[in-house]
Scaffold this active site. Sequence first.
Site, mmCIF file in Angstrom:
data_model
loop_
_atom_site.group_PDB
_atom_site.id
_atom_site.type_symbol
_atom_site.label_atom_id
_atom_site.label_comp_id
_atom_site.label_asym_id
_atom_site.label_seq_id
_atom_site.Cartn_x
_atom_site.Cartn_y
_atom_site.Cartn_z
ATOM 1 N N ASN A 1 0.362 6.354 5.546
ATOM 2 C CA ASN A 1 -1.085 6.314 5.338
ATOM 3 C C ASN A 1 -1.626 5.125 6.131
ATOM 4 O O ASN A 1 -1.428 3.981 5.736
ATOM 5 C CB ASN A 1 -1.365 6.143 3.834
ATOM 6 C CG ASN A 1 -2.841 5.953 3.527
ATOM 7 O OD1 ASN A 1 -3.692 6.110 4.402
ATOM 8 N ND2 ASN A 1 -3.136 5.617 2.278
ATOM 9 N N TRP A 2 -2.281 5.428 7.230
ATOM 10 C CA TRP A 2 -2.777 4.335 8.086
ATOM 11 C C TRP A 2 -4.033 3.688 7.527
ATOM 12 O O TRP A 2 -4.504 2.696 8.048
ATOM 13 C CB TRP A 2 -3.035 4.853 9.521
ATOM 14 C CG TRP A 2 -1.783 5.028 10.337
ATOM 15 C CD1 TRP A 2 -0.490 4.906 9.896
ATOM 16 C CD2 TRP A 2 -1.698 5.323 11.738
ATOM 17 N NE1 TRP A 2 0.383 5.121 10.929
ATOM 18 C CE2 TRP A 2 -0.328 5.375 12.073
ATOM 19 C CE3 TRP A 2 -2.647 5.562 12.729
ATOM 20 C CZ2 TRP A 2 0.120 5.655 13.370
ATOM 21 C CZ3 TRP A 2 -2.211 5.844 14.026
ATOM 22 C CH2 TRP A 2 -0.836 5.879 14.335
ATOM 23 N N LYS A 3 -4.623 4.287 6.490
ATOM 24 C CA LYS A 3 -5.858 3.756 5.900
ATOM 25 C C LYS A 3 -6.905 3.529 7.003
ATOM 26 O O LYS A 3 -6.959 4.308 7.951
ATOM 27 C CB LYS A 3 -5.553 2.490 5.100
ATOM 28 C CG LYS A 3 -4.432 2.728 4.079
ATOM 29 C CD LYS A 3 -4.205 1.605 3.121
ATOM 30 C CE LYS A 3 -3.083 1.971 2.168
ATOM 31 N NZ LYS A 3 -2.843 0.968 1.132
ATOM 32 N N HIS B 1 -6.417 8.538 -3.825
ATOM 33 C CA HIS B 1 -5.794 7.228 -3.621
ATOM 34 C C HIS B 1 -6.572 6.194 -4.439
ATOM 35 O O HIS B 1 -7.791 6.289 -4.569
ATOM 36 C CB HIS B 1 -5.821 6.872 -2.133
ATOM 37 C CG HIS B 1 -4.958 5.698 -1.799
ATOM 38 N ND1 HIS B 1 -5.329 4.407 -2.088
ATOM 39 C CD2 HIS B 1 -3.723 5.626 -1.240
ATOM 40 C CE1 HIS B 1 -4.355 3.586 -1.709
ATOM 41 N NE2 HIS B 1 -3.366 4.300 -1.195
ATOM 42 N N GLU C 1 -7.547 3.385 -3.738
ATOM 43 C CA GLU C 1 -8.621 2.736 -2.975
ATOM 44 C C GLU C 1 -9.873 3.610 -2.962
ATOM 45 O O GLU C 1 -10.993 3.109 -2.934
ATOM 46 C CB GLU C 1 -8.124 2.404 -1.554
ATOM 47 C CG GLU C 1 -7.126 1.241 -1.597
ATOM 48 C CD GLU C 1 -6.103 1.230 -0.486
ATOM 49 O OE1 GLU C 1 -6.256 1.960 0.507
ATOM 50 O OE2 GLU C 1 -5.114 0.473 -0.625
ATOM 51 N N GLU D 1 1.744 5.567 -7.106
ATOM 52 C CA GLU D 1 1.438 4.306 -6.441
ATOM 53 C C GLU D 1 0.858 3.318 -7.449
ATOM 54 O O GLU D 1 -0.365 3.341 -7.708
ATOM 55 C CB GLU D 1 0.421 4.532 -5.315
ATOM 56 C CG GLU D 1 0.898 5.479 -4.234
ATOM 57 C CD GLU D 1 0.221 5.187 -2.892
ATOM 58 O OE1 GLU D 1 0.966 5.060 -1.910
ATOM 59 O OE2 GLU D 1 -1.007 5.061 -2.842
ATOM 60 N N GLY E 1 0.227 -3.115 -1.041
ATOM 61 C CA GLY E 1 -0.114 -4.193 -0.111
ATOM 62 C C GLY E 1 0.167 -5.590 -0.633
ATOM 63 O O GLY E 1 -0.320 -6.573 -0.080
ATOM 64 N N SER F 1 4.232 -1.079 -1.206
ATOM 65 C CA SER F 1 5.111 -2.092 -0.605
ATOM 66 C C SER F 1 6.501 -1.567 -0.241
ATOM 67 O O SER F 1 7.492 -2.304 -0.359
ATOM 68 C CB SER F 1 5.208 -3.327 -1.502
ATOM 69 O OG SER F 1 3.933 -3.940 -1.634
ATOM 70 N N GLY G 1 2.012 2.491 3.390
ATOM 71 C CA GLY G 1 0.805 1.970 4.012
ATOM 72 C C GLY G 1 1.164 1.075 5.191
ATOM 73 O O GLY G 1 1.485 1.544 6.287
ATOM 74 N N GLY G 2 1.144 -0.237 4.958
ATOM 75 C CA GLY G 2 1.324 -1.227 6.026
ATOM 76 C C GLY G 2 2.511 -0.963 6.940
ATOM 77 O O GLY G 2 2.393 -1.069 8.168
HETATM 78 P P1 13P Z 1 1.487 -0.414 1.234
HETATM 79 O O1 13P Z 1 2.714 0.313 1.705
HETATM 80 O O2 13P Z 1 0.786 -1.170 2.316
HETATM 81 O O3 13P Z 1 1.758 -1.207 -0.005
HETATM 82 O O4 13P Z 1 0.413 0.737 0.800
HETATM 83 C C1 13P Z 1 0.832 1.763 -0.022
HETATM 84 C C2 13P Z 1 -0.239 2.785 -0.048
HETATM 85 O O5 13P Z 1 -1.308 2.573 -0.581
HETATM 86 C C3 13P Z 1 0.027 4.075 0.631
HETATM 87 O O6 13P Z 1 -0.945 5.016 0.312
#
Ligand code: 13P
Length: 249
Positions: A9-11, A93, A95, A163, A169, A209, A230-231
């Site tokens: 997920n590149w957000k 998600h 977010e 999640e 993150g 993470s 994510g990251g």
């Molecule tokens: P991180 O891997 O950056 O913690 O993010 C997880 C995430 O929200 C994937 O949707």
Amino acid sequence: MRRKLAAGNWKMNGTTAALSELEALARAYPTSSIDVLICPPATLLHRAAEVVRDTEVTVGGQNCHAATAGAHTGDISADMLVDAGASAVILGHSERREDHGEQNEDVRAKARAAMDAGLKAIICVGESLEQREAANTLDIIGGQMSGSIPDQSTGENLIVAYEPIWAIGTGKVPTLNEIGEVHDFIRNRLERRFGEGVGRSVRLLYGGSVKPSNADEIFGVSNVDGALVGGASLKTRDFSGIVDALLKA
Ligand code: 13P
């Protein structure tokens, strides 16, 4: 047997230059026994789909509207995601739930639209730190599941991502026991609601993470069929470490 899935997920990250990461990823896995999915920002989706065309890597969206078309300035329909080359969409998600006030009913309506359009819906659930500390995790996850997951779900069109909000993150990860407890609970709930056949065929991802350094042990937990990253999905060097761990799991 559930096919394992490494999803990125590149957000809200990535402009044209980031497509080279995707090119490298598609080159690194010309054939694969697991699914590899990248969900770039909507602005890159169509070009990303071109980059991975005829490779094993697929691309997806990060959100869609519940309606098929209409007066919804700034929104994107599930059909538009399909048209741009998406095979899946991340929905609910934390977010989006936080930044846009999305409720379980909204997520469910979006998931219905996504499934009707032929997309796989990756529905996210997860507790806050406060909820975990108050020992409410399973209640919260159960409520999010019954509220957000539509009745038409199957092993083909539904993927559930656990999640924990406090792990996103932050570099903090639940213990393997905690991950296992929630994934077993989600599996059990799915079996009760949809029957054993469907319940057992839905893939469950852990997200929060995930890094090359912890992927091995997380993929060893029962009912973890992959990860939503994510990251560490932004750089192919990092994401490959996670894909490799899943290939070995
Ligand atoms: P991180 O891997 O950056 O913690 O993010 C997880 C995430 O929200 C994937 O949707």
